[in-house]
Design a protein around this motif. Sequence first.
Motif, mmCIF file in Angstrom:
data_model
loop_
_atom_site.group_PDB
_atom_site.id
_atom_site.type_symbol
_atom_site.label_atom_id
_atom_site.label_comp_id
_atom_site.label_asym_id
_atom_site.label_seq_id
_atom_site.Cartn_x
_atom_site.Cartn_y
_atom_site.Cartn_z
ATOM 1 N N ALA A 206 0.828 -1.200 0.000
ATOM 2 C CA ALA A 206 0.000 0.000 0.000
ATOM 3 C C ALA A 206 0.866 1.255 0.000
ATOM 4 O O ALA A 206 0.571 2.234 -0.702
ATOM 5 N N SER A 207 1.958 1.229 0.768
ATOM 6 C CA SER A 207 2.866 2.377 0.819
ATOM 7 C C SER A 207 3.567 2.575 -0.521
ATOM 8 O O SER A 207 3.769 3.706 -0.972
ATOM 9 N N MET A 208 3.931 1.469 -1.178
ATOM 10 C CA MET A 208 4.586 1.570 -2.477
ATOM 11 C C MET A 208 3.611 2.110 -3.519
ATOM 12 O O MET A 208 3.989 2.928 -4.378
ATOM 13 N N ARG A 209 2.348 1.697 -3.445
ATOM 14 C CA ARG A 209 1.339 2.237 -4.360
ATOM 15 C C ARG A 209 1.181 3.736 -4.138
ATOM 16 O O ARG A 209 1.050 4.511 -5.099
ATOM 17 N N ALA A 210 1.167 4.136 -2.868
ATOM 18 C CA ALA A 210 1.044 5.559 -2.545
ATOM 19 C C ALA A 210 2.224 6.340 -3.127
ATOM 20 O O ALA A 210 2.070 7.469 -3.597
ATOM 21 N N HIS A 211 3.391 5.718 -3.111
ATOM 22 C CA HIS A 211 4.589 6.341 -3.676
ATOM 23 C C HIS A 211 4.394 6.624 -5.165
ATOM 24 O O HIS A 211 4.647 7.736 -5.645
ATOM 25 N N PHE A 212 3.907 5.635 -5.889
ATOM 26 C CA PHE A 212 3.720 5.820 -7.329
ATOM 27 C C PHE A 212 2.533 6.721 -7.641
ATOM 28 O O PHE A 212 2.536 7.424 -8.657
ATOM 29 N N ASP A 213 1.523 6.709 -6.779
ATOM 30 C CA ASP A 213 0.424 7.652 -6.947
ATOM 31 C C ASP A 213 0.947 9.082 -6.840
ATOM 32 O O ASP A 213 0.512 9.984 -7.569
ATOM 33 N N ASP A 214 1.892 9.279 -5.928
ATOM 34 C CA ASP A 214 2.491 10.603 -5.748
ATOM 35 C C ASP A 214 3.274 11.016 -6.994
ATOM 36 O O ASP A 214 3.169 12.156 -7.464
ATOM 37 N N VAL A 215 4.049 10.079 -7.544
ATOM 38 C CA VAL A 215 4.807 10.373 -8.770
ATOM 39 C C VAL A 215 3.851 10.752 -9.890
ATOM 40 O O VAL A 215 4.055 11.729 -10.631
ATOM 41 N N ARG A 216 2.760 9.990 -10.010
ATOM 42 C CA ARG A 216 1.788 10.234 -11.064
ATOM 43 C C ARG A 216 1.123 11.600 -10.892
ATOM 44 O O ARG A 216 0.906 12.326 -11.861
ATOM 45 N N ALA A 217 0.830 11.951 -9.632
ATOM 46 C CA ALA A 217 0.195 13.243 -9.360
ATOM 47 C C ALA A 217 1.139 14.389 -9.685
ATOM 48 O O ALA A 217 0.732 15.409 -10.257
ATOM 49 N N ARG A 218 2.410 14.228 -9.343
ATOM 50 C CA ARG A 218 3.375 15.282 -9.644
ATOM 51 C C ARG A 218 3.602 15.421 -11.140
ATOM 52 O O ARG A 218 3.764 16.525 -11.656
ATOM 53 N N ALA A 219 3.611 14.283 -11.854
ATOM 54 C CA ALA A 219 3.793 14.323 -13.305
ATOM 55 C C ALA A 219 2.619 15.034 -13.972
ATOM 56 O O ALA A 219 2.774 15.709 -14.990
ATOM 57 N N ALA A 220 1.429 14.896 -13.387
ATOM 58 C CA ALA A 220 0.223 15.453 -13.990
ATOM 59 C C ALA A 220 0.191 16.973 -13.965
ATOM 60 O O ALA A 220 -0.514 17.597 -14.753
ATOM 61 N N ILE A 221 0.965 17.595 -13.054
ATOM 62 C CA ILE A 221 0.924 19.053 -12.960
ATOM 63 C C ILE A 221 2.016 19.725 -13.796
ATOM 64 O O ILE A 221 2.155 20.940 -13.782
ATOM 65 N N LEU A 222 2.769 18.894 -14.518
ATOM 66 C CA LEU A 222 3.811 19.463 -15.376
ATOM 67 C C LEU A 222 3.212 20.300 -16.499
ATOM 68 O O LEU A 222 2.167 19.968 -17.046
ATOM 69 N N ASP A 223 3.885 21.354 -16.853
ATOM 70 C CA ASP A 223 3.525 22.133 -18.032
ATOM 71 C C ASP A 223 4.002 21.352 -19.247
ATOM 72 O O ASP A 223 5.200 21.111 -19.405
ATOM 73 N N PRO A 224 3.101 20.928 -20.163
ATOM 74 C CA PRO A 224 3.511 20.130 -21.320
ATOM 75 C C PRO A 224 4.592 20.797 -22.158
ATOM 76 O O PRO A 224 5.357 20.131 -22.835
ATOM 77 N N GLY A 225 4.665 22.118 -22.092
ATOM 78 C CA GLY A 225 5.653 22.807 -22.911
ATOM 79 C C GLY A 225 6.954 23.064 -22.189
ATOM 80 O O GLY A 225 7.882 23.643 -22.742
ATOM 81 N N ALA A 226 7.023 22.601 -20.933
ATOM 82 C CA ALA A 226 8.230 22.861 -20.156
ATOM 83 C C ALA A 226 9.421 22.097 -20.722
ATOM 84 O O ALA A 226 9.282 20.999 -21.220
ATOM 85 N N ALA A 227 10.590 22.685 -20.590
ATOM 86 C CA ALA A 227 11.802 22.027 -21.082
ATOM 87 C C ALA A 227 12.163 20.886 -20.165
ATOM 88 O O ALA A 227 11.973 20.943 -18.963
#
Length: 234
Positions: A206-227
């Motif tokens: 469950a903790s490992m899933r939470a870890h990857f959920d966090d990565v996914r959430a952080r990736a989702a807020i990226l600006d698509p045009g960012a370098a």
Amino acid sequence: MSRRPIYREAQARLKEYIQQHGMRPGDRLPAEAVLAAELGVSRPSLREATKSLQTLGVIEAQHGNGLFVAAFSFRPIIEQLPYGLVDSDAHFAEILVAREAMEVGLMHFAARLGAGAELEECERLARVMEEREAAGESSADVDKQFHLMLYRGLHNSLVDQVIETFWEMFSRLGDAIPRAKGTEVGAIHLAVVHALRAGDAQAAAASMRAHFDDVRARAAILDPGAARTGVPQV
């Protein structure tokens, strides 16, 4: 039906030769002239085939000592990754799913190991992540060490190589993923350590899933045009 190029045929015959003779990593192949005769190919074709198989990591050349069967490694796969992958967000997401499935699944086996030197080192690394977070510094390098160390006690070279392969892919595909508000990467990793120390595979998963959920959430807020400027902390 078109025939395979001669050097590709020589490649296939050489791999079959290695299998049929039960050759293992470190075993020496016969001299070029002998091997060409046994395989029924010309020496130039064999030479071209052996060069390509060296690139693929099937055999290795030792200067002045001949050709040997190489130990299996994912490194050639990494080195042959198409350059087009570097700019693909879709591939990043696909690799994230594959890596999550593997690491969550491994929690069952890691929990059986109990407390040990590897887990102690993982806790130390997670503490370093916390310190760097507090200082506003990146801990991507420490994060990589954490995930490699987490499964070291399994003594499974295939797992070690696959984990390292995933990290190399992330370094080529990933953006410098920002830390979302409220995210504490060090604490997330510590939760995995504590669950494994208690031998609780379900909590560790469950903790490992939470870890990857966090990565996914952080990736989702990226600006698509960012370098793309760095390596994700995952």
